[in-house]
Design an enzyme around this catalytic site. Structure first.
Site, PDB file in Angstrom:
ATOM      1  N   TRP A  88      17.489 -29.915  11.083  1.00 61.53           N
ATOM      2  CA  TRP A  88      18.125 -30.357   9.860  1.00 61.53           C
ATOM      3  C   TRP A  88      19.178 -31.398  10.196  1.00 61.53           C
ATOM      4  O   TRP A  88      19.560 -31.589  11.327  1.00 61.53           O
ATOM      5  CB  TRP A  88      18.664 -29.190   9.075  1.00 61.53           C
ATOM      6  CG  TRP A  88      19.882 -28.527   9.609  1.00 61.53           C
ATOM      7  CD1 TRP A  88      19.968 -27.709  10.666  1.00 61.53           C
ATOM      8  CD2 TRP A  88      21.187 -28.646   9.063  1.00 61.53           C
ATOM      9  NE1 TRP A  88      21.245 -27.287  10.827  1.00 61.53           N
ATOM     10  CE2 TRP A  88      22.023 -27.831   9.867  1.00 61.53           C
ATOM     11  CE3 TRP A  88      21.736 -29.329   7.976  1.00 61.53           C
ATOM     12  CZ2 TRP A  88      23.384 -27.706   9.606  1.00 61.53           C
ATOM     13  CZ3 TRP A  88      23.084 -29.187   7.728  1.00 61.53           C
ATOM     14  CH2 TRP A  88      23.893 -28.394   8.541  1.00 61.53           C
ATOM     15  N   ASP A 118      17.808 -27.264  17.761  1.00 61.63           N
ATOM     16  CA  ASP A 118      17.974 -26.101  18.615  1.00 61.63           C
ATOM     17  C   ASP A 118      17.200 -26.317  19.906  1.00 61.63           C
ATOM     18  O   ASP A 118      16.184 -27.017  19.927  1.00 61.63           O
ATOM     19  CB  ASP A 118      17.451 -24.843  17.904  1.00 61.63           C
ATOM     20  CG  ASP A 118      18.359 -24.415  16.748  1.00 61.63           C
ATOM     21  OD1 ASP A 118      19.532 -24.850  16.719  1.00 61.63           O
ATOM     22  OD2 ASP A 118      17.896 -23.652  15.884  1.00 61.63           O
TER      23      ASP A 118
END
Lengths: 395, 183, 395, 183
Positions: B110, B129
């Site tokens: 995001w 991540d």
């Protein structure tokens, strides 16, 4: 392989057999009599109490080892725990006899082959009853809530939320321990269950502020779906996905502290008028925050919200206070302070559903507080339970 | 105009989704978004200036005295981390924009906007991540400027963005500068 | 299964492609130029340094999720980590290119099917190279040390210690990645490797204070075994199993602070005269304690022992001081204090083996301290690394 | 006499070990040791009286003022826990002598002697582990009166005594009174 030498240490002992005759003959003093020998056994679970709590510890620093604590609020003690894997989603059955955990495991700790499973735990024994292997799609989100995995109100179906990032739900026949099918949810998330007459339904929140409701048959097939008008404004004041179940749906609070009710008691979802927990003066200065920031006690119609003083972007900050509001009059009844210095802010909350309710509060330091939900009195505090408590359940 | 473009890309991507498998879709989607198509989709966070303790110098819109820790990549206060929720990879063997050795970046992620107090600019960053090993466990950092709940997935940092990786085990998070935010 | 609806959220982004052209056209000020776009990539491991540390974190509260940190002592920063399963036993190859981890996994986190494996990690990439499945006998002990899993000095064999509670070792051919066989060790524990000429040997400590030495051939078969006379008194003053490897064997310290050397440089094990680290006056009042309470730097012949003031039963208490003793003159060179209030006592220690050695100290609060091993100066402190550091390695 | 008996039992058990499988052996061994054969094998800890901070009242050998926490089963100071290294089951859903629901006791264990300051007696206790679930994680307690290194396995609390269980996952530890120690 040569194993011919003496291969066992000579002094291992079986401890089940305490020999009390032994004690009687060697007591050095006449009175009091020596303590009797004990017999190692496994503790049995006590009879169910409405004051039991199921507390999900994500173990965030060791996230493959989440677990669910079962905790007795009356006696202020842990009853035991279940293993909950990686990002486990947890639901307790309506008859409170089973805890369902949808989670992810690997064949080698955090590596190797991934297997997603739905595990059924026996709450009367704290032991694993069985599992269903899921497709490897289970939603993994730190925003735990009552609707990431949910039972239908009659306990017949379980709804497993998936995110790959495509969103869907898997419908499980609980009695048959079988996945009936998977239904795409059009990028909408959660699974808020309801029954309209005999029709089983699942509702979910969509990106545009609408509620999608899917009706399914006994075979788990979608029979219809409907989309509501927008009932909240995602950009101006989004509602938290972590909400609290009501007998007819759910209460969601918004970032700014307004209360949005979803009422699924009729043929079509209803959205009663939004009402604020904050005054006009407080708005924007005090706001809800944390992880599971709202709790509800139906018969006393009280809503509990974890509140803190802070600005935009502080919506995961734990509450320095718990605000109690009457859901009928919308009047604030109390502001209870949390000892933030000692415990951290209020992070997760749940109220028991009986007539002498407790309010369980898990804090940012993973303390567990037991409050009288009527007076706010702190009845018991567990300085630290597990590593990171992220969800509280009380079916 | 931007809104219309958004809808176009969205419709195209949804079409793709219908025609392809999950992994196939992600690959194709990646190509669609690489390059100039990136900009119009970027949501702009309003949060960076509103941060408590960083008052604006009158008339400039710039903070008067950026915290020293705002320029330390091992500190949660680092300007680029304005909406990270997780472990900082810079404490785990990576940097603020690289994954630790032996981990795998998440291809999906995001996007947010963070204000750099040093040059006074807002930057578009992607929060990825790093995946495939158990939780790093160091330097937990929770900041949420402009973060939205899960139903607005592209602005959410609660979900595990390793979800689409071969090994979806979450290890740590980075913040990667994509460019200066348009005004 | 119905998946016909639009099934993907529209705004997911691939972040590998930072577009720097984008930045150049929108910079709001002429100078300084805006920061360049970054490109997400995976950090490469730097070139090997003798000041690297391998630190085992047992994660005691979440013991299925142990891990090994790789840490750069010069730059005071973590380089990354390996997963280490449940009670992992760890060894770094003599060429420092591989970390071997013998550990236990289950198919469902901490339940389901148990699988013991020996995993080979590539230290130059921090990635898993491969595994050998072991029989489910691997020793599981909190007393981690250099000899629960050990490489032969030439790196050719690995010795896996087993305990069921019958004690044995499994011999692994490292190049072939194959278990050659299992040898019963007559209730004796550890695997202290040595080579006598071309004969590979493994020695271990027995309950009666003797050393058992087993010679094996290239096929992993035992060719002979011998048992020494008792060289320590288990009842009067036991030696810790956690010891430190020397070029010719090991130094073990006893509960009371005496130093027992095992010298395996000749055809038969030798036991040089025992010498004390404590004075007659200190004896019984100051004693070694902790988890890995002894470190050694060969070329400066310095022995480091974590010492505390305490009585019987305190042998797991961390050191308030590190005592430095010359292994040739047996003279004490220094007493370095540890900031116990801040870090807890010294729990594990290891010295690097180069000419400008560091002393790594893990504490009871799982801090990691980097000391100059010559002067005792604190060079860097990591307040907390992992959950419970229980072993330090530096091949 | 005791020493000779020890050797006899030890020899018998080793004979058994040679003839039987691991699990078979443990079962048979258990039967051998149940009842009167138990006593002679028990190692007597000398540690309980030597504990720092518990000075003996002159001439009695009893501590003058037992700590209040010495009678609290949820405290690591509880007298029965004189050589436990692990999590107290009394904080995990069990008690000082029972395993939490859903766990399985370890059939093998080690034995120690603890001094009860309330009645002035030394008791023989067995320290069993409760097994089959991941670490309880509550009430870590490390005491080592009379504890010995792993080569003397029957006096060691470092090894995982769940090792011989079907599921050797360590959850917590109990301390079970077997009887008063002989003088």
């Amino acid at each position: 392989m040569r194993l011919s030498g003496p291969s066992l240490l000579g002094v291992l002992l079986i401890a089940f057999a305490g020999n009390s005759a032994l004690a009687a003959t060697t007591a050095p003093e006449p009175a009091p009599p020596p303590l009797a020998a004990e017999h190692l056994k496994v503790e049995a679970m006590p009879a169910w109490s409405p004051h039991w709590l199921y507390a999900f510890d994500d173990s965030f620093n060791n996230e493959t080892d989440a677990r669910v604590w079962v905790y007795d609020g009356d006696h202020g003690r842990a009853l035991g725990q279940f293993e909950a894997g990686y990002y486990g989603n947890v639901a307790v059955s309506p008859d409170h006899k089973t805890t369902a955990i949808a989670t992810t495991y690997w064949s080698r700790g955090g590596h190797g082959t991934r297997t997603d499973v739905l595990e059924f735990e026996d709450n009367t024994k704290l032991s694993l009853q069985g599992e269903i292997v899921l497709t490897s799609k289970k939603a993994q989100s730190g925003a735990m809530g009552p609707f990431n995995l949910s039972y239908s109100p009659d306990g017949r179906f379980l709804y497993v939320t998936n995110l790959t990032p495509a969103a869907s739900i898997s419908i499980v026949d609980v009695a048959a321990r079988k996945i009936l099918g998977e239904i795409d949810t059009d990028a909408c998330v959660l699974a808020i269950p309801s029954i309209d007459g005999t029709r089983h339904r699942v509702s979910m929140l969509c990106e545009n502020g609408r509620l999608l409701t899917i009706v399914h048959d006994d075979a788990g097939k979608e029979t219809s779906r409907s989309v509501s008008k927008p009932f909240f404004d995602v950009d101006k004041d989004p509602i938290f996905v972590q909400s609290v179940a009501t007998p007819t749906g759910a209460y969601h609070v918004s970032f700014m502290g307004d209360v949005y009710e979803i009422d699924l008691s009729a043929a079509d979802p209803r959205f009663p008028a939004v009402w604020p927990t904050v005054s006009a003066k407080e708005r924007g200065h005090w706001r809800p925050g944390g992880q599971q920031m709202v709790a509800y006690h139906p018969s006393s119609h009280r809503l509990y919200v974890a509140m803190h003083a802070g600005g935009e972007g502080t919506h995961k900050l734990g509450g320095s206070q718990v605000w109690v509001t009457d859901t009928i009059t919308h009047k604030r009844l109390a502001r209870w302070s949390i000892d933030e210095k000692k415990y951290g802010g209020a992070f997760c909350m749940i109220a028991t559903q009986d007539e002498h309710p407790l309010l369980f509060v898990a804090t940012e330091k993973s303390s567990l507080l037991v409050l009288d939900a009527t007076t706010g009195k702190l009845l018991h505090a567990e300085d630290k339970l597990g590593q990171t408590l992220w969800q509280l359940l009380n079916p | 105009m931007q809104q219309r473009f958004d809808r176009l890309v969205e419709r195209a991507s949804r079409g793709l989704a219908r025609r392809t498998s999950r992994r196939g879709f992600l690959g194709a989607f990646g190509m669609v978004l690489t390059g100039s198509a990136l900009m119009p989709l970027l949501p702009i966070s309003r949060g960076s200036r509103a941060e408590a303790g960083e008052p604006a110098a009158p008339g400039t819109g710039k903070p008067m005295s950026p915290k020293a820790s705002a320029s330390d990549p091992n500190s949660c206060d680092y300007w680029k981390y304005c909406a990270i929720d997780g472990f900082l990879c810079s404490c785990c063997g990576g940097t603020s924009s690289t994954c630790p050795p032996g981990t795998t970046p998440s291809p999906i992620t995001w996007i947010g906007t963070c204000h750099n107090p040093v040059d006074g600019r807002d930057y578009i960053v992607s929060y990825n991540d790093c995946c495939g090993k158990t939780s790093c466990g160091q330097c937990t950092c929770v900041r949420n400027e402009g973060e939205k709940p899960m139903y607005r997935l592209s602005l959410n940092n609660d979900v595990n963005w390793c979800m689409a990786n071969d090994n979806p085990n979450y290890h740590c998070s980075v913040s990667v500068i994509m460019g200066v935010a348009g005004k």
